[in-house]
Design a protein around this motif. Structure first.
Motif, PDB file in Angstrom:
ATOM      1  N   ALA A  80       0.839  -1.194   0.000  1.00  0.00           N
ATOM      2  CA  ALA A  80       0.000   0.000   0.000  1.00  0.00           C
ATOM      3  C   ALA A  80       0.874   1.244   0.000  1.00  0.00           C
ATOM      4  CB  ALA A  80      -0.925  -0.009   1.205  1.00  0.00           C
ATOM      5  N   SER A  81       1.852   1.279   0.904  1.00  0.00           N
ATOM      6  CA  SER A  81       2.757   2.418   0.932  1.00  0.00           C
ATOM      7  C   SER A  81       4.196   1.924   0.787  1.00  0.00           C
ATOM      8  CB  SER A  81       2.608   3.195   2.230  1.00  0.00           C
ATOM      9  OG  SER A  81       3.629   4.156   2.295  1.00  0.00           O
ATOM     10  N   PRO A  82       4.714   1.920  -0.432  1.00  0.00           N
ATOM     11  CA  PRO A  82       6.092   1.433  -0.626  1.00  0.00           C
ATOM     12  C   PRO A  82       7.103   2.234   0.176  1.00  0.00           C
ATOM     13  CG  PRO A  82       4.969   1.711  -2.725  1.00  0.00           C
ATOM     14  CD  PRO A  82       4.085   2.317  -1.691  1.00  0.00           C
ATOM     15  N   PHE A  83       6.829   3.507   0.361  1.00  0.00           N
ATOM     16  CA  PHE A  83       7.790   4.348   1.073  1.00  0.00           C
ATOM     17  C   PHE A  83       7.906   3.927   2.541  1.00  0.00           C
ATOM     18  CE2 PHE A  83       8.661   8.189   3.612  1.00  0.00           C
ATOM     19  CZ  PHE A  83       9.951   8.419   3.168  1.00  0.00           C
ATOM     20  N   LEU A  84       6.746   3.761   3.205  1.00  0.00           N
ATOM     21  CA  LEU A  84       6.796   3.332   4.608  1.00  0.00           C
ATOM     22  C   LEU A  84       7.393   1.934   4.708  1.00  0.00           C
ATOM     23  CD1 LEU A  84       3.445   4.635   6.098  1.00  0.00           C
ATOM     24  CD2 LEU A  84       5.701   5.656   6.160  1.00  0.00           C
ATOM     25  N   ASN A  85       7.176   1.142   3.674  1.00  0.00           N
ATOM     26  CA  ASN A  85       7.746  -0.191   3.655  1.00  0.00           C
ATOM     27  C   ASN A  85       9.272  -0.110   3.644  1.00  0.00           C
ATOM     28  OD1 ASN A  85       7.162  -2.895   3.668  1.00  0.00           O
ATOM     29  ND2 ASN A  85       7.378  -3.093   1.459  1.00  0.00           N
TER      30      ASN A  85
ATOM     31  N   SER B 114       8.691  -2.730  13.015  1.00  0.00           N
ATOM     32  CA  SER B 114       7.669  -3.769  12.880  1.00  0.00           C
ATOM     33  C   SER B 114       6.284  -3.137  12.782  1.00  0.00           C
ATOM     34  CB  SER B 114       7.757  -4.774  14.022  1.00  0.00           C
ATOM     35  OG  SER B 114       6.939  -4.392  15.064  1.00  0.00           O
ATOM     36  N   LEU B 115       6.129  -1.963  13.396  1.00  0.00           N
ATOM     37  CA  LEU B 115       4.841  -1.267  13.300  1.00  0.00           C
ATOM     38  C   LEU B 115       4.603  -0.786  11.870  1.00  0.00           C
ATOM     39  CD1 LEU B 115       2.590  -0.475  15.141  1.00  0.00           C
ATOM     40  CD2 LEU B 115       3.705   1.690  15.557  1.00  0.00           C
ATOM     41  N   LEU B 116       5.630  -0.147  11.292  1.00  0.00           N
ATOM     42  CA  LEU B 116       5.488   0.339   9.914  1.00  0.00           C
ATOM     43  C   LEU B 116       5.198  -0.828   8.976  1.00  0.00           C
ATOM     44  CD1 LEU B 116       8.427   2.885   9.755  1.00  0.00           C
ATOM     45  CD2 LEU B 116       6.007   3.404   9.618  1.00  0.00           C
ATOM     46  N   GLY B 117       5.938  -1.915   9.176  1.00  0.00           N
ATOM     47  CA  GLY B 117       5.711  -3.085   8.340  1.00  0.00           C
ATOM     48  C   GLY B 117       4.312  -3.629   8.535  1.00  0.00           C
ATOM     49  N   GLY B 118       3.931  -3.833   9.790  1.00  0.00           N
ATOM     50  CA  GLY B 118       2.650  -4.463  10.087  1.00  0.00           C
ATOM     51  C   GLY B 118       1.467  -3.668   9.559  1.00  0.00           C
ATOM     52  N   LEU B 119       1.516  -2.335   9.748  1.00  0.00           N
ATOM     53  CA  LEU B 119       0.405  -1.511   9.246  1.00  0.00           C
ATOM     54  C   LEU B 119       0.291  -1.643   7.731  1.00  0.00           C
ATOM     55  CD1 LEU B 119       1.022   1.679  11.385  1.00  0.00           C
ATOM     56  CD2 LEU B 119      -0.873   0.094  11.603  1.00  0.00           C
ATOM     57  N   ASN B 120       1.447  -1.690   7.083  1.00  0.00           N
ATOM     58  CA  ASN B 120       1.457  -1.843   5.643  1.00  0.00           C
ATOM     59  C   ASN B 120       0.872  -3.186   5.226  1.00  0.00           C
ATOM     60  OD1 ASN B 120       2.158  -0.486   3.311  1.00  0.00           O
ATOM     61  ND2 ASN B 120       4.223  -0.092   4.069  1.00  0.00           N
ATOM     62  N   TYR B 121       1.268  -4.248   5.911  1.00  0.00           N
ATOM     63  CA  TYR B 121       0.773  -5.578   5.533  1.00  0.00           C
ATOM     64  C   TYR B 121      -0.748  -5.619   5.674  1.00  0.00           C
ATOM     65  CZ  TYR B 121       5.675  -6.642   6.550  1.00  0.00           C
ATOM     66  OH  TYR B 121       7.038  -6.609   6.619  1.00  0.00           O
ATOM     67  N   ILE B 122      -1.245  -5.083   6.800  1.00  0.00           N
ATOM     68  CA  ILE B 122      -2.684  -5.146   7.043  1.00  0.00           C
ATOM     69  C   ILE B 122      -3.435  -4.372   5.976  1.00  0.00           C
ATOM     70  CG2 ILE B 122      -4.539  -4.474   8.614  1.00  0.00           C
ATOM     71  CD1 ILE B 122      -2.624  -4.950  10.920  1.00  0.00           C
ATOM     72  N   SER B 123      -3.013  -3.117   5.746  1.00  0.00           N
ATOM     73  CA  SER B 123      -3.810  -2.326   4.799  1.00  0.00           C
ATOM     74  C   SER B 123      -3.630  -2.828   3.370  1.00  0.00           C
ATOM     75  CB  SER B 123      -3.512  -0.835   4.912  1.00  0.00           C
ATOM     76  OG  SER B 123      -2.182  -0.621   5.216  1.00  0.00           O
ATOM     77  N   THR B 124      -2.460  -3.414   3.065  1.00  0.00           N
ATOM     78  CA  THR B 124      -2.315  -3.996   1.724  1.00  0.00           C
ATOM     79  C   THR B 124      -3.268  -5.162   1.545  1.00  0.00           C
ATOM     80  OG1 THR B 124       0.011  -3.402   1.811  1.00  0.00           O
ATOM     81  CG2 THR B 124      -0.661  -4.921   0.090  1.00  0.00           C
ATOM     82  N   ILE B 125      -3.296  -6.056   2.537  1.00  0.00           N
ATOM     83  CA  ILE B 125      -4.146  -7.234   2.392  1.00  0.00           C
ATOM     84  C   ILE B 125      -5.611  -6.828   2.324  1.00  0.00           C
ATOM     85  CG2 ILE B 125      -4.931  -9.338   3.550  1.00  0.00           C
ATOM     86  CD1 ILE B 125      -2.088  -9.626   4.648  1.00  0.00           C
ATOM     87  N   LEU B 126      -6.001  -5.845   3.120  1.00  0.00           N
ATOM     88  CA  LEU B 126      -7.406  -5.448   3.090  1.00  0.00           C
ATOM     89  C   LEU B 126      -7.755  -4.713   1.797  1.00  0.00           C
ATOM     90  CD1 LEU B 126      -7.977  -4.252   6.746  1.00  0.00           C
ATOM     91  CD2 LEU B 126      -8.916  -6.279   5.669  1.00  0.00           C
TER      92      LEU B 126
END
Lengths: 294, 603, 154
Positions: B137-142, B205-217
């Motif tokens: 969702a957000s490559p930059f935050l990733n 891990s927070l930046l990663g996790g938020l990204n994973y969740i919003s990408t999957i959703l």
């Protein structure tokens, strides 16, 4: 599970679109705030746990009773209620800024963001005053010397000391008064309302003891140390959030001013900043509850 | 609108166009934007993997060093003094060094290898590829997520080289030991660096996790409903949820510990005398830290385990050419594990002075985890049952995972009972339990994932012969190392002790400890062989010639062999079915992109 | 219709009717203010009870419970109106509200254990008990021994 049944599910989840009809940024902001709620939750729950592990805890009304410019007047909760209202009002102005963003009303966005920033800064100012007042406040407490004798010490509310213990009974305080240093006695005499024109310093120990009006001074034992740590730790962490919220809002203000959002055709960034700002207000509801009310 | 498009094309146009444009000009990328500060999820995944491998070598080497001490407490190894100087004076591992070794071994493997290295790698590589997205969702935050991890790594690594040594109070850093510099050399600067490193890690891990969740959703391709997602993605999803909700609690605990260490507060400290000096701290509770730590610590176990579970489910299904057995049950048990993970933290604290009544509730909740775990195990076994199994190294590691998960999970039932825990706590039994179920099992899941998706990552295969050697030596070695530790633990042998030779009752284990040490050296050497295989194969491995080498259904195999940034060259494929149509209607596999046929049977 | 900026957003949020919106915000602001004033009132009431000769612990507890509920109400209005969560799709609301349920067990366990730590210390650390127990309540609390501690002795 089967390919057949999924067809019948609500169209929101079928892929190719957001199931919540939200852009990812807002989703991330929401989940970040939830995560942050756990940070604050952990702090406040730790505070609760420590408080429950103590036999005595100071009454917040006794601790937070000062008001700028009001001297020694006993005004419990007055100042913090002003802080609370500042935050609520700044939340309202933020709502209006977000609403102006929906309407792509640049002037409205700038106006209401500016008011929100003012509110945030006012809150930070209040907090700075309150901290300063607590740290530099001088309170007479019972202390025990290495030889076991009790004397009176003058301390402020710090990370390592808490002047808000139980009220000392009169006899103990009297004995401690006799063991106290000359400086402490001078301080207590002045606190008792006697004008010092330089004449006090020359008086004898006994004279000074006689001049102290113990019943007005509310001499206390030392209170639980953890109180200060948690108070400064949690309100500080909240204040840090307010501070970063103000910075975010200033950035949003500058970006609106430069017409960045206008060119983008939407003010969705303001919404995200708004969510953060409201969260700061939301946390304050619970900080206010845990430290000032119960 | 047209003017707006000229100024900010990536914002005002739709996502598909936006990424295609990126795709085009990414060919002109410099080395730095392509390999270092890359925003491509595949490159970031590889960065996580390689950093994880480096940390795994360091952490593994540390375990070999302290196993040397445990197996040969009286022997001297002059070479150690050559390398470590005062830490191994006279060729013997000094107590401070020993404690530093076990602390850093635990921290590094739990957080840097099995959290960042495992879910960082595979969530990054697999989520966009398997759900059909151009990128996160957000490559930059990733990208920031990786670089925060990198910074955490740098801080932790630098702490190994300071005079007073790294943190040495155990990976759980319990105060008061970890809070007081005067109590332990490692609790001086090293501990501050540990806490700073961990704070950076939480941000990562927070930046990663938020990204994973919003990408999957949000970013699933058309037709990819939640119940058509491969189990890998579900596992990554729950892993991210666990991380997002539990890591902040560790952050709070760490911040309070930093305050106790540096600002004189008393959150965790009370009534302490160090070397005859009475400390002024009063009113804190050391148990509070353990609560905060394990509120993260227990979900952390599942943050480590769930990605492995997800990948094993996928790999077993693909390689036994059968649909996964009980997809919905698998999903439900992942969900149940995710919830229960938050409710059971205090089973790590039964003997700390925790209220015994509260403890009994934690026993009940803990034992409940056995239910979803058992469901998963039975489903894996039934997936394999009468399958047409292809024994690739990835399959072997996946089967090994199931074996280890059963063995380690059963001893978890012992430890979950507070009464038995009175005897077993802080013994080698605990070490054996969590190394098998969490450490080695998750490593096996990670190896399985690397062997299986290596062709996708680098367009080449890993060498299979080395893979088989790697598997068998590691599998046999893991059991040889950890199985005997159960007996040691049942006999009461404590963990974390430098030298147990003064207890007569433990002298019977002298030879056993030597054996464990020798096996662990062999296993470590074989891991180095894997690392060689890994790096060698990146450049010299057998080339992948077909886009779908394993005959798998999932979307990542519909991309080019070496996908560029944006993953698919044309349109993102649409999905018409779930990911597990193997051996259906006489066909070996039916990719998710194939529309449902007219006469197709239900599954 | 697609949202101009984000492909995944399929339904455009319509700009709310201005007057209705203002009315809603005004109503919420007044409500939040009233709740805050009530909270302050309760805070001062607790203060007065504490000052009295014999504070009624149950009454204080009841008031404290009331403040907690009022705070939750405030939080509800901030989240649902100011943060517009109330306007989101139901599933979105659930993904925010359901994880927050974890706080229930989080709070119960931490508070129970804090309380248990106090009881243990009162039992085994006479100095702690003597130096921190409020003088007025000392007599009453002496009788308290939890069953757990008793069984520890046997």
């Amino acid at each position: 599970m089967s390919t057949q049944t999924t067809v019948h599910q609500t169209k929101w989840w079928s892929g190719g679109k957001s199931p919540f009809n939200l852009e990812y940024g807002k989703l991330m902001m929401w989940y970040f705030l939830m995560s942050d709620a756990f940070t604050f939750g952990a702090f406040l729950i730790s505070y609760g746990s420590i408080r429950f592990s103590q036999n005595f805890w100071p009454d917040p009304n006794v601790v937070f009773n000062a008001f700028p410019g009001a001297g020694h007047a006993n005004l419990p909760l007055a100042f913090v209620s002003i802080m609370t209202f500042i935050l609520i009002i700044s939340s309202v102005t933020m709502v209006l800024a977000v609403h102006a963003g929906h309407k792509e009303d640049k002037k409205g966005v700038i106006k209401w963001l500016a008011w929100t920033i003012v509110g945030g800064l006012a809150f930070l100012g209040c907090q700075a005053w309150e901290w300063h007042h607590l740290i530099t406040g001088e309170h007479a407490v019972l202390a025990t010397a290495a030889d076991g004798k009790q004397y009176i010490d003058i301390i402020g509310q710090t990370m390592g000391g808490n002047p808000w213990g139980q009220l000392a009974d009169h006899n103990t305080a009297m004995v401690a008064l006799n063991n106290s240093s000359h400086e402490t006695l001078l301080h207590l005499v002045r606190e008792s309302g006697i004008k010092d024109n330089g004449q006090l310093a020359g008086l004898s120990h006994e004279k000074l003891v006689g001049m102290v009006q113990l019943e007005h001074l509310h001499i206390r034992e030392k209170g639980p140390i953890a109180f200060g740590g948690y108070f400064y730790g949690i309100t500080g962490f909240h204040g840090f959030h307010v501070f970063s919220g103000v910075i975010i809002n200033i950035i949003m203000l500058l970006m609106s001013q430069k017409g960045v959002f206008e060119r983008r055709g939407h003010y969705l960034m303001i919404e995200k900043a708004g969510l953060y700002w409201h969260f700061v207000d939301l946390v304050w509801v619970f900080v206010f509850l845990c430290f000032y009310l119960i | 609108m047209s003017e707006a498009m000229n100024v900010y094309p990536e914002v005002t146009t739709s996502h598909a166009v936006h990424h295609d444009e990126h795709h085009v000009h990414h060919h002109k990328e410099t080395f730095i934007t392509k390999y270092i500060f890359s925003q491509d999820h595949k490159t970031i995944g590889k960065q996580f993997l390689i950093t994880g491998i480096i940390w795994a070598i360091i952490g593994g080497l540390f375990s070999v060093l302290f196993r040397l001490q445990l197996g040969y407490p009286d022997q001297t190894f002059p070479i150690l003094e050559t390398f470590f100087g005062k830490w191994a004076r006279g060729g013997q591992i000094q107590p401070e060094f020993y404690y530093a070794l076990i602390t850093i071994h635990g921290t590094v493997l739990v957080f840097f290898v099995l959290t960042a290295g495992l879910s960082g790698t595979f969530a990054n590589i697999l989520i966009p590829l398997q759900i059909g997205a151009r990128d996160m969702a957000s490559p930059f935050l990733n990208m920031l997520s990786y670089w925060f991890f990198f910074m955490a790594s740098v801080v932790m690594f630098s702490s190994l080289f300071i005079t007073t040594g790294p943190a040495s109070g155990g990976w759980t850093v319990y105060p008061p030991l970890s809070a007081l510099g005067q109590a332990l050399e490692g609790s001086k600067l090293g501990m501050d660096l540990w806490l700073i490193s961990m704070a950076l890690f939480v941000v990562s891990s927070l930046l990663g996790g938020l990204n994973y969740i919003s990408t999957i959703l949000n970013m699933r391709t058309k037709g990819m409903s939640m119940t058509r997602m491969p189990l890998t993605i579900w596992a990554m999803f729950f892993t991210a949820v666990l991380g997002v909700l539990s890591f902040p609690v560790l952050l709070s605990g760490a911040i309070l510990l930093l305050f106790d260490r540096n600002l004189g507060t008393s959150f965790y400290l009370s009534d302490i005398v160090v070397n005859g000096e009475i400390l002024p701290n009063e009113g804190g509770s050391a148990i509070l830290f353990q609560h905060l730590f394990w509120f993260l610590g227990h979900p952390e176990v599942y943050i480590i385990l769930l990605p492995a579970m997800g990948m094993v489910s996928e790999i077993l299904s693909v390689n036994s050419r059968k649909p996964i057995f009980g997809y919905m049950a698998m999903l439900g048990s992942l969900f149940a594990i995710c919830i229960l993970a938050f409710l059971v933290w205090a089973h790590h604290m039964f003997v700390t002075g925790l209220n015994p009544f509260l403890g009994s509730i934690f026993v009940l909740l803990t034992l409940l985890i056995a239910v979803p775990s058992a469901i998963k195990v039975f489903n894996w076994l039934t997936t394999l049952w009468r399958g047409n199994i292809r024994f690739t190294p990835a399959t072997l590691f996946a089967i090994g995972f199931v074996s280890l998960f059963i063995s380690g999970g059963l001893t978890g039932i012992f430890l979950g009972n507070s009464t038995i825990d009175i005897h077993l706590h802080d013994t080698m039994f605990v070490v054996a339990h969590f190394h098998i179920v969490m450490g080695v099992a998750s490593m096996f899941g990670m190896f399985a994932g690397v062997y299986h998706w290596f062709p996708k990552m680098f367009g080449r295969y890993l060498n299979s012969t080395l893979g088989y050697i790697h598997f068998w030596v590691t599998m046999v070695g893991a059991y040889l190392i950890f199985w005997p530790m159960h007996y040691q633990g049942l006999a009461g042998m404590p963990r974390r002790y430098l030298d147990k030779s003064s207890w007569v009752s433990f002298t019977q284990f002298g030879e056993l400890d030597k054996m464990i040490t020798i096996v662990s050296i062999i296993v470590f050497a074989v891991q180095l062989m894997f690392v060689f295989n890994f790096f060698y194969s990146i450049f010299k491995g057998r080339k992948v010639t077909t886009t779908n080498p394993w005959g798998a259904n999932t979307l990542e195999w519909t991309t080019p062999i070496r996908p560029g940034h944006g993953n698919w060259e044309g349109e993102i494929p649409e999905v018409h079915r779930w990911a597990y149509d193997y051996g259906k209607d006489g066909r070996e596999f039916i990719p998710q992109t194939e529309p449902i046929g007219e006469n197709e049977s239900k599954h | 219709m697609q949202h101009p900026a984000f492909e995944e957003v399929t339904v455009h949020h319509h700009v709310q009717d201005d007057a209705a919106f203002r009315k809603k915000v005004r109503k919420t602001t007044i409500l939040l203010s009233i709740i805050t004033v009530i909270e302050l009132g309760i805070g001062l009431t607790i203060y007065t009870i504490h000052k009295g000769a014999n504070p009624n612990a149950t009454l204080v507890l009841m008031f404290k419970g009331m403040v907690c509920i009022l705070s939750l109400a405030k939080a509800f209005y901030i989240v649902s109106v100011f943060m517009h969560l109330g306007d989101e799709i139901r599933n979105m609301i659930m993904t925010i509200v359901v994880p927050l349920m974890l706080f229930i067990w989080f709070i119960i366990a931490f508070i129970t254990d804090g309380n248990s730590y106090k009881n243990l210390r009162n039992k085994y650390d006479p100095h702690f008990k003597e130096s921190t127990m409020p003088k007025k309540h000392q007599q009453k609390d002496k009788k308290e021994t939890t069953p757990v501690e008793k069984s520890g002795k046997e």
